[in-house]
Design an enzyme around this catalytic site. Structure first.
Site, PDB file in Angstrom:
ATOM      1  N   HIS A  58      -2.825  89.447 102.159  1.00  0.00           N
ATOM      2  CA  HIS A  58      -3.572  90.126 101.337  1.00  0.00           C
ATOM      3  C   HIS A  58      -5.342  89.519 101.454  1.00  0.00           C
ATOM      4  O   HIS A  58      -5.384  88.326 101.939  1.00  0.00           O
ATOM      5  CB  HIS A  58      -3.136  90.024  99.919  1.00  0.00           C
ATOM      6  CG  HIS A  58      -3.220  88.423  99.296  1.00  0.00           C
ATOM      7  ND1 HIS A  58      -4.745  88.357  98.635  1.00  0.00           N
ATOM      8  CD2 HIS A  58      -2.878  87.492  99.009  1.00  0.00           C
ATOM      9  CE1 HIS A  58      -4.673  86.808  98.171  1.00  0.00           C
ATOM     10  NE2 HIS A  58      -3.173  86.587  98.216  1.00  0.00           N
TER      11      HIS A  58
ATOM     12  N   ASP B 289      -6.652  81.423 100.052  1.00  0.00           N
ATOM     13  CA  ASP B 289      -5.949  82.173  99.397  1.00  0.00           C
ATOM     14  C   ASP B 289      -6.782  83.768  99.406  1.00  0.00           C
ATOM     15  O   ASP B 289      -7.615  83.716  98.578  1.00  0.00           O
ATOM     16  CB  ASP B 289      -5.566  81.636  98.086  1.00  0.00           C
ATOM     17  CG  ASP B 289      -4.651  82.715  97.148  1.00  0.00           C
ATOM     18  OD1 ASP B 289      -4.149  83.776  97.782  1.00  0.00           O
ATOM     19  OD2 ASP B 289      -4.612  82.537  95.772  1.00  0.00           O
TER      20      ASP B 289
ATOM     21  N   GLU C 162      -3.774  92.230  95.489  1.00  0.00           N
ATOM     22  CA  GLU C 162      -2.734  91.218  95.378  1.00  0.00           C
ATOM     23  C   GLU C 162      -2.796  90.526  94.074  1.00  0.00           C
ATOM     24  O   GLU C 162      -1.765  90.171  93.418  1.00  0.00           O
ATOM     25  CB  GLU C 162      -2.502  90.190  96.527  1.00  0.00           C
ATOM     26  CG  GLU C 162      -1.161  89.404  96.439  1.00  0.00           C
ATOM     27  CD  GLU C 162      -1.168  88.196  96.005  1.00  0.00           C
ATOM     28  OE1 GLU C 162      -0.350  87.341  95.542  1.00  0.00           O
ATOM     29  OE2 GLU C 162      -2.527  87.583  95.455  1.00  0.00           O
ATOM     30  N   GLU C 163      -3.964  89.852  93.830  1.00  0.00           N
ATOM     31  CA  GLU C 163      -4.436  88.847  92.740  1.00  0.00           C
ATOM     32  C   GLU C 163      -4.325  89.602  91.497  1.00  0.00           C
ATOM     33  O   GLU C 163      -4.001  88.958  90.304  1.00  0.00           O
ATOM     34  CB  GLU C 163      -5.703  88.293  92.889  1.00  0.00           C
ATOM     35  CG  GLU C 163      -5.707  87.428  93.978  1.00  0.00           C
ATOM     36  CD  GLU C 163      -4.961  86.329  94.154  1.00  0.00           C
ATOM     37  OE1 GLU C 163      -4.347  85.977  93.250  1.00  0.00           O
ATOM     38  OE2 GLU C 163      -5.226  85.480  95.186  1.00  0.00           O
TER      39      GLU C 163
ATOM     40  N   ASP D 286       0.651  84.126 103.077  1.00  0.00           N
ATOM     41  CA  ASP D 286      -0.204  83.980 101.975  1.00  0.00           C
ATOM     42  C   ASP D 286      -0.349  82.548 101.782  1.00  0.00           C
ATOM     43  O   ASP D 286       0.568  81.819 101.505  1.00  0.00           O
ATOM     44  CB  ASP D 286       0.346  84.654 100.799  1.00  0.00           C
ATOM     45  CG  ASP D 286      -0.597  84.670  99.580  1.00  0.00           C
ATOM     46  OD1 ASP D 286      -1.783  84.071  99.788  1.00  0.00           O
ATOM     47  OD2 ASP D 286      -0.492  85.297  98.629  1.00  0.00           O
TER      48      ASP D 286
ATOM     49  N   HIS E  33      -7.961  80.368  93.516  1.00  0.00           N
ATOM     50  CA  HIS E  33      -8.697  80.981  92.314  1.00  0.00           C
ATOM     51  C   HIS E  33     -10.263  80.146  91.981  1.00  0.00           C
ATOM     52  O   HIS E  33     -10.325  80.707  90.490  1.00  0.00           O
ATOM     53  CB  HIS E  33      -7.565  80.897  91.290  1.00  0.00           C
ATOM     54  CG  HIS E  33      -6.495  81.684  91.824  1.00  0.00           C
ATOM     55  ND1 HIS E  33      -5.470  81.783  91.158  1.00  0.00           N
ATOM     56  CD2 HIS E  33      -6.426  82.583  92.879  1.00  0.00           C
ATOM     57  CE1 HIS E  33      -4.460  82.380  91.851  1.00  0.00           C
ATOM     58  NE2 HIS E  33      -4.916  83.018  92.864  1.00  0.00           N
TER      59      HIS E  33
END
Length: 381
Positions: free
Chosen positions: A186, A205, A239-240, A267, A346
């Site tokens: 992603h 990520d 995706e998130e 991922d 994140h």
């Protein structure tokens, strides 16, 4: 990727369940009007209507989830393991040799530097739209030497501007044209405090997975890969936000009657945890296909220079879950055991300096093996 925390999160909001909503269609309309989304936290969860703020709290608490607002869930279909064309052992290591030898970590590093330079890659931000345009251009550039048998294009999403990117190697056997092998990652990132405006380099990520499969794609193109059945590379948007992009792609493939032989999600492939270099292989039965997962172990043993470790990542922790949801064989690899993975995701701290490109190369090797081995029609299934 969304991390796993064990907590009774549904107590955070006094909202209606999906079961109630199905009995009251007018309530569905009302929830949509209020900007709520139907969020699923487990395979058997009917879903709960949550606000954007409540969904952001899930991300902060590292709770994996799937947004099923526009994609009703069929548990029976999701539990179907249609791995009938997955072989039981590897057989094409010699064919894969030229692709493996040409893998170059400097390409991954240069591409990741560019990819993380975008302020963020949030699927609804202007930077997210710009980053996917750069990615599409790079994939198209790499595809040029085989443009006569390779297609590259955007998969547009009607409700946000960051498109997914799909590249397809056409197969040499016309009888297998409706089949496909999928290697994916992603492209989006998220800052869990300020998703729209916060800095989110997303190096691990999932910038790491993005450039890992991008380098896999490049070496296949440059060295004349010509599969029997089609092989596709996917870079998903959103995706998130609950696997929104991959759900739309998988749904369309299902509606078109496409047969997916196998799907592999990459991922987070760059961080080396406290227990050293390993390839984490997800074994959650609600997200991966067991037969395909056993074959992934064979691939690691045959193609990688490091061992694998089995791990559980939780329901809907990445895009493989979308393919499982639509009844397709899916699998997932990541940088370590789940509990040993990068804790800076994140945030603005998910940066390149914490990653190893040699580690990413091990995942590119496995992806090469996946493409070559599964591109052949096999009798040992």
């Amino acid at each position: 990727m969304k991390n796993l925390t064990i907590l009774a999160f549904l107590g955070l909001a006094a909202v209606s369940t999906a079961a109630q909503a199905l009995e009251q269609p007018q309530l569905v309309f009302k929830q949509r009007e209020q900007g709520r989304r139907l969020i699923q936290l487990s395979l058997t969860d009917a879903g709960t209507w949550l606000s954007e703020r409540e969904i952001l709290s899930l991300i902060k608490e590292r709770v994996p989830f799937m947004d099923i607002t526009d994609h009703p869930f069929d548990v029976k279909r999701a539990l179907n393991d249609a791995s009938k064309k997955v072989p039981v052992k590897t057989a094409y290591e010699s064919e894969a040799g030229r692709f493996l030898e040409a893998l170059d970590t400097s390409n991954m590093e240069n591409n990741l530097k560019t990819f993380t330079a975008f302020h963020n890659r949030y699927y609804k931000s202007s930077w997210g739209a710009k980053s996917c345009a750069w990615l599409l251009e790079k994939v198209a550039e790499y595809a040029e030497p085989l443009s006569d048998r390779l297609s590259v294009g955007p998969f547009n999403h009607s409700k946000w501007n960051q498109f997914s990117v799909i590249a397809r190697f056409n197969g040499s056997n016309p009888a297998l044209d409706n089949e496909a092998v999928i290697i994916s990652a992603h492209q989006d990132s998220v800052n869990m405090w300020l998703p729209d405006f916060g800095r989110s380099p997303g190096a691990d990520d999932d910038g790491s997975g993005t450039v890992t499969i991008l380098e896999t794609f490049r070496t296949l193109v440059d060295n004349g890969f010509y599969p029997e059945r089609p092989v596709e590379f996917h870079w998903y948007s959103a995706e998130e936000a609950g696997l929104l992009g991959s759900q739309e792609v998988a749904k369309q493939y299902k509606e078109e009657g496409r047969e997916i032989v196998a799907q592999l999600q990459n991922d987070m492939t760059g961080y080396i945890g406290a227990h050293g270099q390993v390839i984490g292989i997800a074994t959650d039965q609600d997200g991966v296909s067991l037969k395909l997962t056993e074959f992934i172990k064979q691939l690691v043993n045959a193609y990688a220079d490091i061992p694998f470790v089995e791990t559980a990542c939780g329901y809907a922790c990445s895009d493989h879950a979308s393919w499982r949801k639509y009844g397709y064989p899916s699998s997932f690899v990541m940088e370590s055991a789940f509990e040993d993975s990068n804790q800076h995701i994140h945030t603005w701290g998910d940066t390149i300096d914490k990653l190893s490109f040699d580690h990413m190369k091990q995942f590119a090797k496995v992806a090469v093996g996946f493409a070559v081995e599964l591109s052949h029609e096999r009798s040992d299934v």
